[in-house]
Design an enzyme around this catalytic site. Sequence first.
Site, PDB file in Angstrom:
ATOM      1  N   PHE A 145      47.101 -42.532 -19.351  1.00 43.73           N
ATOM      2  CA  PHE A 145      47.556 -41.183 -19.026  1.00 43.73           C
ATOM      3  C   PHE A 145      49.085 -41.181 -19.108  1.00 43.73           C
ATOM      4  O   PHE A 145      49.729 -42.096 -18.602  1.00 43.73           O
ATOM      5  CB  PHE A 145      47.086 -40.842 -17.611  1.00 43.73           C
ATOM      6  N   ASP A 183      44.678 -48.698 -12.917  1.00 51.30           N
ATOM      7  CA  ASP A 183      44.689 -47.314 -12.454  1.00 51.30           C
ATOM      8  C   ASP A 183      43.241 -46.844 -12.406  1.00 51.30           C
ATOM      9  O   ASP A 183      42.541 -46.846 -13.424  1.00 51.30           O
ATOM     10  CB  ASP A 183      45.530 -46.455 -13.403  1.00 51.30           C
ATOM     11  N   TYR A 186      41.865 -36.631  -5.603  1.00 52.03           N
ATOM     12  CA  TYR A 186      41.454 -35.238  -5.841  1.00 52.03           C
ATOM     13  C   TYR A 186      40.499 -35.091  -7.019  1.00 52.03           C
ATOM     14  O   TYR A 186      40.039 -33.994  -7.285  1.00 52.03           O
ATOM     15  CB  TYR A 186      42.691 -34.336  -6.047  1.00 52.03           C
ATOM     16  N   LYS A 187      40.212 -36.182  -7.718  1.00 54.40           N
ATOM     17  CA  LYS A 187      39.273 -36.109  -8.846  1.00 54.40           C
ATOM     18  C   LYS A 187      37.853 -36.356  -8.309  1.00 54.40           C
ATOM     19  O   LYS A 187      37.341 -35.526  -7.580  1.00 54.40           O
ATOM     20  CB  LYS A 187      39.704 -37.081  -9.942  1.00 54.40           C
ATOM     21  N   ARG A 207      36.080 -31.896 -22.716  1.00 57.62           N
ATOM     22  CA  ARG A 207      35.781 -32.932 -21.733  1.00 57.62           C
ATOM     23  C   ARG A 207      34.831 -32.397 -20.660  1.00 57.62           C
ATOM     24  O   ARG A 207      35.051 -31.300 -20.129  1.00 57.62           O
ATOM     25  CB  ARG A 207      37.120 -33.336 -21.119  1.00 57.62           C
TER      26      ARG A 207
HETATM   27  C1  LIG Z   1      45.108 -37.764 -13.018  1.00 60.82           C
HETATM   28  C2  LIG Z   1      45.933 -38.957 -13.362  1.00 60.82           C
HETATM   29  C3  LIG Z   1      47.252 -39.084 -12.891  1.00 60.82           C
HETATM   30  C4  LIG Z   1      47.901 -37.980 -12.111  1.00 60.82           C
HETATM   31  O1  LIG Z   1      49.003 -38.411 -11.381  1.00 60.82           O
HETATM   32  P1  LIG Z   1      49.557 -37.515 -10.170  1.00 60.82           P
HETATM   33  O2  LIG Z   1      50.796 -38.174  -9.771  1.00 60.82           O
HETATM   34  O3  LIG Z   1      48.495 -37.505  -9.115  1.00 60.82           O
HETATM   35  O4  LIG Z   1      49.764 -36.136 -10.696  1.00 60.82           O
HETATM   36  C5  LIG Z   1      47.916 -40.259 -13.173  1.00 60.82           C
HETATM   37  N1  LIG Z   1      47.353 -41.250 -13.901  1.00 60.82           N
HETATM   38  C6  LIG Z   1      46.096 -41.141 -14.385  1.00 60.82           C
HETATM   39  C7  LIG Z   1      45.504 -42.261 -15.163  1.00 60.82           C
HETATM   40  C8  LIG Z   1      45.363 -39.983 -14.160  1.00 60.82           C
HETATM   41  O5  LIG Z   1      44.136 -39.854 -14.651  1.00 60.82           O
END
Ligand SMILES: *Cc1c(COP(=O)(O)O)cnc(C)c1O
Length: 396
Positions: free
Chosen positions: A113, A184, A209-210, A355
């Site tokens: 990400f 992660d 939050y996911k 998705r």
């Molecule tokens: C959703 C996601 C994030 C989001 O980061 P935030 O700091 O919570 O906005 C970061 N890394 C990955 C791999 C994600 O899927």
Amino acid sequence: MTDFSQTRALFDLPAGVTYLDGNSLGPLPRATAARVAQTVQDEWGAHLISAWNTCGWMAKPRALGDRIGALIGAEPGHTVIGDTLSIKVFQALAAALKLIPDRRVILSDTGNFPTDLYMAEGLLKLLPEGYELRTVAPEDVASAITEEVAVMMITEVDYRTGRRHDMQALTQLAHDKGALTIWDLAHSAGAFPVHLADCGADFAVGCTYKYLNAGPGAPAFIYVAPKHAAEAEPALAGWLGHKAPFAFDLGYTAGDGIDRMRVGTPPVIQMAALEAALDIWETVDLDALRARSLELADRFIAKVEATTDLALATPRAPRDRGSQVSFRHPEGYAIMQALIARGVIGDFRAPDILRFGITPLYLSETEIDHAAEVLADILATNAWNAPEYKERKAVT
Ligand SMILES: *Cc1c(COP(=O)(O)O)cnc(C)c1O
């Protein structure tokens, strides 16, 4: 065994909506509103500042960390919540690099990400010359683990395709070459069983939050393996990570173990929402969740492939996927908007990914079939080919 026909009743989902986006923002648990109201009125309202002690607010980041730790195979006492995932990526990476000062390479992959990569880039700017972020294709990660690599920073499940890395094998390879690992778990925690301690992972981070359903803006978590707990430096030396915050020393002394990864004041109201969400997880058998997720995903893939010519972007082998299904189409954005207009909510990820999150706690076969039918109809009738579906919104 968890009875997944009963767990849907624990969520407050709008009528007429088929929600296939719980991998991005989990839905609202029914217990959350009352729990948040209780924290606001009975704790903050009634106890004011004494609530930090009387309502246990200050101890919650550790307690909640342990509840998440139980879902990701962490040893008790080595996970803490706070801040956002981006911040926790930065802390884990800075700490890991510091533990291995004779090496200069951060290894990651192009399926990561972007924020994880951006945080690494930002950190590199603060470090002396010679540090490098090496980003390879996901399938090349194993062969790119060399003795130059200090830290392998990998997101277990690709947010676009749903491809899942083999945590056990890659952690072993990294350790064989003397490198440390950061995992992660943004698309892993609450999606399937994770075994951090068994895999020997050094650091892990993730959001709540996911799949965990703690709500927009809910805090992230960080795990530091026991073998590093006393040495890992938090990089962001905040007062609540200090050994004695209320001594108000002018100099920083890191707190014990995972406590030092705390930074500032914890988000108390958001923690109440996280607590309500985690109550549901107490009742879930994660192996059963995984089996059910694969069953629903296979059903969706089979239906969509039988009725459309969309190209599957997710690996077919169950062991190589997380808990989402993605398809490619050059008009993916408009197709997704047309789906949303008909109450089937997934999302779009540039350049061409449709998705769909598969979340057994609140999805049934009927809904999977319905989503596939609506998708087939939108494609067969070209219903997506309308101006209102092509205008890009700020959040896709
Ligand atoms: C959703 C996601 C994030 C989001 O980061 P935030 O700091 O919570 O906005 C970061 N890394 C990955 C791999 C994600 O899927």
